[in-house]
Design an enzyme around this catalytic site. Structure first.
Site, PDB file in Angstrom:
ATOM      1  N   PHE A   1     -11.927  -4.184  -6.667  1.00  0.00           N
ATOM      2  CA  PHE A   1     -11.720  -5.195  -5.620  1.00  0.00           C
ATOM      3  C   PHE A   1     -11.126  -4.520  -4.378  1.00  0.00           C
ATOM      4  O   PHE A   1     -10.149  -4.979  -3.801  1.00  0.00           O
ATOM      5  CB  PHE A   1     -10.790  -6.324  -6.110  1.00  0.00           C
TER       6      PHE A   1
ATOM      7  N   ASN B   1     -20.167  -5.375  -9.504  1.00  0.00           N
ATOM      8  CA  ASN B   1     -19.287  -6.396 -10.045  1.00  0.00           C
ATOM      9  C   ASN B   1     -18.238  -5.704 -10.931  1.00  0.00           C
ATOM     10  O   ASN B   1     -18.581  -5.102 -11.949  1.00  0.00           O
ATOM     11  CB  ASN B   1     -20.107  -7.397 -10.865  1.00  0.00           C
ATOM     12  N   ALA B   2     -16.995  -5.808 -10.517  1.00  0.00           N
ATOM     13  CA  ALA B   2     -15.924  -5.057 -11.202  1.00  0.00           C
ATOM     14  C   ALA B   2     -15.753  -5.511 -12.653  1.00  0.00           C
ATOM     15  O   ALA B   2     -15.410  -4.707 -13.520  1.00  0.00           O
ATOM     16  CB  ALA B   2     -14.613  -5.220 -10.436  1.00  0.00           C
TER      17      ALA B   2
ATOM     18  N   ARG C   1       0.844  -1.206   0.000  1.00  0.00           N
ATOM     19  CA  ARG C   1       0.000   0.000   0.000  1.00  0.00           C
ATOM     20  C   ARG C   1       0.872   1.247   0.000  1.00  0.00           C
ATOM     21  O   ARG C   1       0.537   2.262  -0.592  1.00  0.00           O
ATOM     22  CB  ARG C   1      -0.930  -0.007   1.220  1.00  0.00           C
TER      23      ARG C   1
ATOM     24  N   ASP D   1      -6.833  -5.658  -7.138  1.00  0.00           N
ATOM     25  CA  ASP D   1      -6.396  -6.700  -6.192  1.00  0.00           C
ATOM     26  C   ASP D   1      -7.494  -7.757  -6.092  1.00  0.00           C
ATOM     27  O   ASP D   1      -8.149  -7.884  -5.057  1.00  0.00           O
ATOM     28  CB  ASP D   1      -6.091  -6.066  -4.827  1.00  0.00           C
TER      29      ASP D   1
ATOM     30  N   CYS E   1      -3.211 -13.067  -5.299  1.00  0.00           N
ATOM     31  CA  CYS E   1      -3.017 -13.537  -3.924  1.00  0.00           C
ATOM     32  C   CYS E   1      -3.071 -15.055  -3.792  1.00  0.00           C
ATOM     33  O   CYS E   1      -3.270 -15.565  -2.695  1.00  0.00           O
ATOM     34  CB  CYS E   1      -4.049 -12.899  -3.012  1.00  0.00           C
TER      35      CYS E   1
ATOM     36  N   ASP F   1     -16.251  -2.688  -5.101  1.00  0.00           N
ATOM     37  CA  ASP F   1     -16.207  -4.040  -4.548  1.00  0.00           C
ATOM     38  C   ASP F   1     -17.599  -4.638  -4.618  1.00  0.00           C
ATOM     39  O   ASP F   1     -18.591  -3.924  -4.489  1.00  0.00           O
ATOM     40  CB  ASP F   1     -15.707  -4.050  -3.099  1.00  0.00           C
TER      41      ASP F   1
HETATM   42  N1  SAH Z   1      -7.164  -4.904  -1.722  1.00  0.00           N
HETATM   43  C1  SAH Z   1      -7.901  -5.354  -0.560  1.00  0.00           C
HETATM   44  C2  SAH Z   1      -8.182  -6.831  -0.595  1.00  0.00           C
HETATM   45  C3  SAH Z   1      -9.025  -7.288  -1.746  1.00  0.00           C
HETATM   46  S1  SAH Z   1      -9.617  -8.924  -1.544  1.00  0.00           S
HETATM   47  C4  SAH Z   1      -7.093  -5.028   0.679  1.00  0.00           C
HETATM   48  O1  SAH Z   1      -5.874  -4.909   0.568  1.00  0.00           O
HETATM   49  O2  SAH Z   1      -7.672  -4.881   1.743  1.00  0.00           O
HETATM   50  C5  SAH Z   1     -10.617  -9.124  -2.951  1.00  0.00           C
HETATM   51  C6  SAH Z   1     -11.938  -8.379  -2.915  1.00  0.00           C
HETATM   52  O3  SAH Z   1     -12.579  -8.600  -4.165  1.00  0.00           O
HETATM   53  C7  SAH Z   1     -12.909  -8.807  -1.849  1.00  0.00           C
HETATM   54  O4  SAH Z   1     -13.236  -7.705  -1.055  1.00  0.00           O
HETATM   55  C8  SAH Z   1     -14.164  -9.279  -2.626  1.00  0.00           C
HETATM   56  O5  SAH Z   1     -15.377  -8.882  -2.011  1.00  0.00           O
HETATM   57  C9  SAH Z   1     -13.986  -8.574  -3.939  1.00  0.00           C
HETATM   58  N2  SAH Z   1     -14.615  -9.191  -5.125  1.00  0.00           N
HETATM   59  C10 SAH Z   1     -14.697 -10.494  -5.483  1.00  0.00           C
HETATM   60  N3  SAH Z   1     -15.280 -10.637  -6.675  1.00  0.00           N
HETATM   61  C11 SAH Z   1     -15.579  -9.386  -7.117  1.00  0.00           C
HETATM   62  C12 SAH Z   1     -16.171  -8.856  -8.301  1.00  0.00           C
HETATM   63  N4  SAH Z   1     -16.580  -9.659  -9.289  1.00  0.00           N
HETATM   64  N5  SAH Z   1     -16.300  -7.508  -8.415  1.00  0.00           N
HETATM   65  C13 SAH Z   1     -15.880  -6.685  -7.426  1.00  0.00           C
HETATM   66  N6  SAH Z   1     -15.312  -7.137  -6.290  1.00  0.00           N
HETATM   67  C14 SAH Z   1     -15.155  -8.461  -6.137  1.00  0.00           C
END
Ligand code: SAH
Length: 389
Positions: free
Chosen positions: A222, A272-273, A206, A293, A333, A244
């Protein structure tokens, strides 16, 4: 009980990997209950180590020590935890850290995250579950914590024949806490957040965005509770949009923006991303910096292709949204996608997007999640910043 390795197995175990699979074991002497400590010897009788056994698990034995003199008792676990804490302190991970990172801390299948005075535990194998009381006592003694919570609501426990549970391991406490990271504050929901509540493994990454977000319009997909988004604002971003799919995560992200005084800069949407990025590419939206992420996409080796497809697709869309000369920050990850394969995937996406990449930063998880070279899957996080020309 004494367990003997078969003669014709690879040298993985001898070279330091703590897992012994059922088909690697030959003769045995004596009996043991599931979860008991057993001694492991090579086929010719030389001592290998001591660990816990579970006949119900494909990973039959996980070694806790290679020292014959080690007695596996409550004190042993207290010592291991103390050693792990010394390492974190030495490296400067004091307030928040992954205190125990399983195999890398010679405590297989044990995860302990420290969030200042609070501790979150996962015991992911039967043999370590049995020592939970000893582990809790050790934490009480070493840290006098304000609270200890178990987040054992994870499906891998079923591979060990264990149920999924979560709850207090200390006196009950308010599980909504606030932690400090890199000069920012974050709400952490220990009870209902994802995994242990907060992703400590990205804490150094970060900080790595510091110089590429000043004055920038940033998109983070995400975003979970908005941790990268808030860092972007902290480091001077003009605007940040975080996405997210989880309503809960987005609600916490908004509270985090408020907590740090960045509600005007950071906006969040529960969407949905994949869909939204596709749409925004089509609409011709562009950002100075795009941060991705995504989740692991797969939990099994059979599905690696699915993960690769997911990573390629989302990075392709992400890249297209970056202005020429802007930056893509991207992560993966899962240990199932090794670093070289991840880079290859990003390269493929760049080709499809007709963009040239210039590498800025390429790193892994923070050092409170140490990588044990003998146990390859202790390296799991890939973190890349590229300039998209
Ligand atoms: N970058 C964050 C961690 C991300 S974990 C940190 O450092 O704290 C991955 C995330 O993706 C989760 O919060 C999950 O809810 C989200 N996610 C999963 N599928 C998704 C989608 N299709 N669209 C948007 N978000 C999604």
């Amino acid at each position: 009980m004494k367990c003997f390795l078969r003669k014709k197995i690879g040298d993985r175990v001898i070279n330091g990997h703590p897992w012994i699979f059922g088909n690697e074991l030959g003769d045995s002497e004596g009996t043991a209950e599931p979860g008991d400590i057993v001694e492991v010897y090579s086929y010719n009788g030389s001592f290998v180590g001591k660990g816990y056994i579970n006949p119900a698990s494909q990973i039959r034995i996980r070694l806790l020590t290679r020292q014959k003199d080690d007695i596996i008792d409550d004190k042993f676990f207290a010592r291991r935890i103390r050693e792990a804490w010394e390492y974190r302190k030495q490296l400067g991970y004091v307030e928040n850290c992954r205190l125990i990172f399983g195999e890398a801390d010679q405590l297989p299948a044990l995860i302990i995250d420290k969030f200042n005075d609070y501790f979150v535990i996962q015991t992911l194998a039967l043999g370590i579950e049995k020592w939970k009381p000893a582990i809790v006592t050790a934490l009480q003694k070493i840290f006098s914590p304000k609270g200890i919570y178990e987040r054992n609501d994870v499906p891998v426990r079923s591979l060990e024949g264990m149920e999924q549970i979560k709850g207090f391991l200390s006196e009950p406490f308010d599980t909504n806490i606030i932690i400090n990271e890199n000069g920012l504050k974050f709400h952490v929901d220990i009870e209902n957040g994802q995994k242990t509540g907060y992703f400590l493994d990205q804490q150094d990454n970060r900080r790595a965005i510091q110089h590429i977000v000043n004055g920038a319009n940033v998109l983070e997909a995400f975003c979970y509770t908005g941790t990268f988004s808030l860092h972007a604002a902290h480091y001077g971003a003009k605007s940040v949009m975080g996405l997210d799919i989880s309503e809960n995560a987005v609600a916490t992200a908004r509270r985090n923006a408020e907590l740090n005084g960045y509600s005007d800069i950071c906006k969040f949407q529960a969407v949905n991303a994949f869909d939204v990025l596709k749409l925004w590419v089509k609409e011709g939206k562009r950002y100075d910096t795009v941060i991705l992420d995504p989740p692991a996409f797969t939990k099994s080796r059979e599905n690696i292709q699915k993960a690769i497809t997911g990573y390629k697709e989302i990075n392709l869309r992400g890249m297209k949204l970056v202005k020429p000369g802007g930056f893509l920050v991207t992560a993966s990850c899962t240990n199932l996608v090794p670093p070289d394969l991840f880079l290859k995937t990003i390269e493929m996406a760049a080709k499809d997007a007709h963009r040239t990449l210039r590498q800025v930063c390429w790193q892994t998880q923070a050092s409170d999640h140490p990588i044990l070279w003998n146990v390859p899957n202790t390296q799991y996080l890939k973190f890349l910043i590229v300039q998209v020309l």
